[in-house]
Design an enzyme around this catalytic site. Structure first.
Site, PDB file in Angstrom:
ATOM      1  N   PRO A 292      46.096  69.406  62.684  1.00  0.00           N
ATOM      2  CA  PRO A 292      47.125  68.746  63.501  1.00  0.00           C
ATOM      3  C   PRO A 292      47.779  67.512  62.874  1.00  0.00           C
ATOM      4  O   PRO A 292      48.730  66.976  63.448  1.00  0.00           O
ATOM      5  CB  PRO A 292      46.365  68.355  64.773  1.00  0.00           C
ATOM      6  CG  PRO A 292      44.944  68.261  64.357  1.00  0.00           C
ATOM      7  CD  PRO A 292      44.753  69.260  63.262  1.00  0.00           C
ATOM      8  N   LYS A 296      52.456  69.986  63.207  1.00  0.00           N
ATOM      9  CA  LYS A 296      53.367  71.070  62.839  1.00  0.00           C
ATOM     10  C   LYS A 296      53.147  72.384  63.580  1.00  0.00           C
ATOM     11  O   LYS A 296      53.996  73.282  63.520  1.00  0.00           O
ATOM     12  CB  LYS A 296      53.247  71.340  61.326  1.00  0.00           C
ATOM     13  CG  LYS A 296      53.780  70.217  60.468  1.00  0.00           C
ATOM     14  CD  LYS A 296      55.272  70.057  60.672  1.00  0.00           C
ATOM     15  CE  LYS A 296      55.841  68.913  59.881  1.00  0.00           C
ATOM     16  NZ  LYS A 296      57.143  68.479  60.390  1.00  0.00           N
ATOM     17  N   TYR A 385      58.107  65.499  57.506  1.00  0.00           N
ATOM     18  CA  TYR A 385      57.683  65.115  58.855  1.00  0.00           C
ATOM     19  C   TYR A 385      58.747  65.478  59.896  1.00  0.00           C
ATOM     20  O   TYR A 385      58.430  66.022  60.951  1.00  0.00           O
ATOM     21  CB  TYR A 385      57.366  63.615  58.905  1.00  0.00           C
ATOM     22  CG  TYR A 385      56.522  63.246  60.098  1.00  0.00           C
ATOM     23  CD1 TYR A 385      55.141  63.427  60.090  1.00  0.00           C
ATOM     24  CD2 TYR A 385      57.097  62.720  61.252  1.00  0.00           C
ATOM     25  CE1 TYR A 385      54.369  63.116  61.196  1.00  0.00           C
ATOM     26  CE2 TYR A 385      56.326  62.402  62.365  1.00  0.00           C
ATOM     27  CZ  TYR A 385      54.959  62.598  62.323  1.00  0.00           C
ATOM     28  OH  TYR A 385      54.195  62.295  63.420  1.00  0.00           O
TER      29      TYR A 385
HETATM   30  C1  PHB Z   1      50.085  64.042  69.704  1.00  0.00           C
HETATM   31  O1  PHB Z   1      49.309  64.709  70.411  1.00  0.00           O
HETATM   32  O2  PHB Z   1      50.874  63.225  70.211  1.00  0.00           O
HETATM   33  C2  PHB Z   1      50.055  64.202  68.238  1.00  0.00           C
HETATM   34  C3  PHB Z   1      49.161  65.077  67.645  1.00  0.00           C
HETATM   35  C4  PHB Z   1      49.152  65.213  66.264  1.00  0.00           C
HETATM   36  C5  PHB Z   1      50.014  64.466  65.504  1.00  0.00           C
HETATM   37  C6  PHB Z   1      50.921  63.625  66.096  1.00  0.00           C
HETATM   38  C7  PHB Z   1      50.942  63.484  67.466  1.00  0.00           C
HETATM   39  O3  PHB Z   1      50.011  64.587  64.155  1.00  0.00           O
END
Ligand code: PHB
Ligand code: APR
Length: 391
Positions: A292, A296, A385
């Protein structure tokens, strides 16, 4: 029963595909193992690339997203308490990301399909997919005690990593690639005003931490942990203490509040190739998983589904099968770019133990310093990103 496209799974991939096809006058039936309530309360990531927002807008399900989503123009990377802001929009010709929870996307899609009379069957535990190597695939399932047979032209396997679709493909037809990380993420949702307007990915000697958010009153936070730990080993006090340690800087402190959801997920990278077998097309987590870091997963699922919907539209409206034939190859190019980026962000921001640990940490420091001193390095992070338009 008969439909043009049978869709297995009512997560974001399956529901979005159904909606995109509906707008093109193509009929589908969605079959979901879990209940609608279960699917909609699962807390997942919440970062949408600009391209994802564009597809949701095209699908005509972006009204609430436009009102309640938060556009972000920068993201922070932190190493040993040094915080670096990457100005995403400045480095990408004005592109940005939008913070909006994945389950909200799923809710918006489910409501929209319901309003338009879409056929979505929930709590269907026993889907089997047959005959995808023939002209006439059949999907069998039981709903409300009745055994049903769904005849269709195509099957879309949108049933996630643990679904049935991928497993109906003979093993010899598939090549799988996998990396399992020796850690997991403990995620919490807390009723407290976010402590930073933008996300913070932090690498601390104790391990990774992430500050994210959902709204002006909801914070979303994560900690690197052992993937085999149980959530009971993490009382709220300990979680906050560790988050303060890993995210804090000399002049910044995290706001704390009541924890309303917490869970632990293992991290893995996975790709199964090809993403098509006969008349079965895999999309989203059923074909690939990313860790995570970088958020993505959903974005990649949306890119697959957008391509699949266009390919099916080309077929039904113009009789062209070119899009369907190149679907797998075209999707996999983006999949592997995103695999690399997600692995890279994970490698930069997490604690790795073992014999090379000290060496690895020096490499991370060097990469962090490079991001700080080089616009080229920061741009590489930024453009991946916010999401690459073409891959
Ligand atoms: C989120 O749950 O807000 C979240 C999860 C993984 C990420 C960024 C945000 O890389
Ligand atoms: N029959 C019917 N439905 C099934 C079956 C089955 N045998 N197996 C799984 N499903 C359902 C799951 O219950 C789930 O609702 O398929 C759905 C798959 O949804 P997701 O796992 O959310 O996958 P996807 O739609 O591809 O979305 C990818 O979601 O998992 C996150 O991080 C991931 O953000 C990414 C995104």
């Amino acid at each position: 029963m008969r439909t043009q496209v049978a869709i297995v799974g009512a997560g974001p991939a399956g529901m979005l595909l159904s909606q995109l096809l509906h707008l093109q006058g193509i009929d589908s039936v969605v079959l979901e193992r879990r209940s609608r309530e279960y699917v909609q309360q699962r807390v997942r990531a919440g970062v949408l690339e600009q391209g994802t927002v564009d597809v949701l807008r095209e699908a005509d399900v972006a009204d609430r997203l436009e009102k309640q989503g938060h556009p972000h123009h920068g993201v922070n990377v932190q190493f040993d308490g040094d915080r670096l802001r990457i100005p995403l929009s400045e480095l990408t010709g004005g592109r940005s990301i939008t913070v909006y929870g994945q389950q909200e996307v799923v809710k918006d899609l489910a409501e929209r399909r319901e309003r338009d009379g879409g056929r979505v069957y929930y709590e269907v535990p026993d889907v089997t997919v047959e005959g995808v190597e023939t002209e006439k695939p059949v999907v069998r399932f039981t709903s409300e005690g009745r055994v049903r047979e769904l005849h269709c032209d195509y099957v879309a396997g949108c049933d996630g990593f643990h679904g049935v679709s991928r497993t109906t493909i003979p093993e010899k037809e598939l090549t799988t690639y996998e990396r399992v990380y020796p850690f997991g993420w403990l995620g919490i949702l807390a009723e407290v005003e976010p402590s930073s307007e933008e996300l913070i990915y932090s690498n601390h000697p104790n391990g990774f931490a992430l500050h994210s958010l959902r709204s002006s009153t909801l914070s979303r936070l994560y900690l690197q942990c052992d993937p085999n730990e149980s959530i009971e080993q993490w009382p709220d006090d300990l979680i906050w203490e560790e988050l303060q340690t890993r995210l804090g800087t000399s002049d910044w402190k995290l706001r704390e509040g009541p924890v309303i959801d917490k869970n632990i997920t293992a991290l893995r990278s996975f790709v199964s190739e090809p993403m098509r077998y006969g008349r079965l097309f895999l999309a989203g987590d059923s074909a690939h998983i990313v860790p995570p870091t970088g958020a993505k997963g959903l974005n990649l699922a949306v890119a697959d589904v957008d391509r699949l919907a266009r390919s099916l539209t080309d077929y039904y409206h113009h009789g062209s099968t070119t899009g369907l034939e190149t679907y797998s190859e075209e999707c996999l190019r983006r999949v592997w770019r995103v695999q690399h980026f997600s692995w890279w962000m994970t490698s930069l921001t997490h604690r790795f133990d073992g014999p090379d640990a000290a060496y690895d940490r020096r490499l991370q420091r060097s990469q962090f310093d490079y991001l700080r001193s080089s616009t080229a390095a920061a741009t590489t992070l930024a453009e991946n990103y916010v999401g690459l338009a073409a891959v």
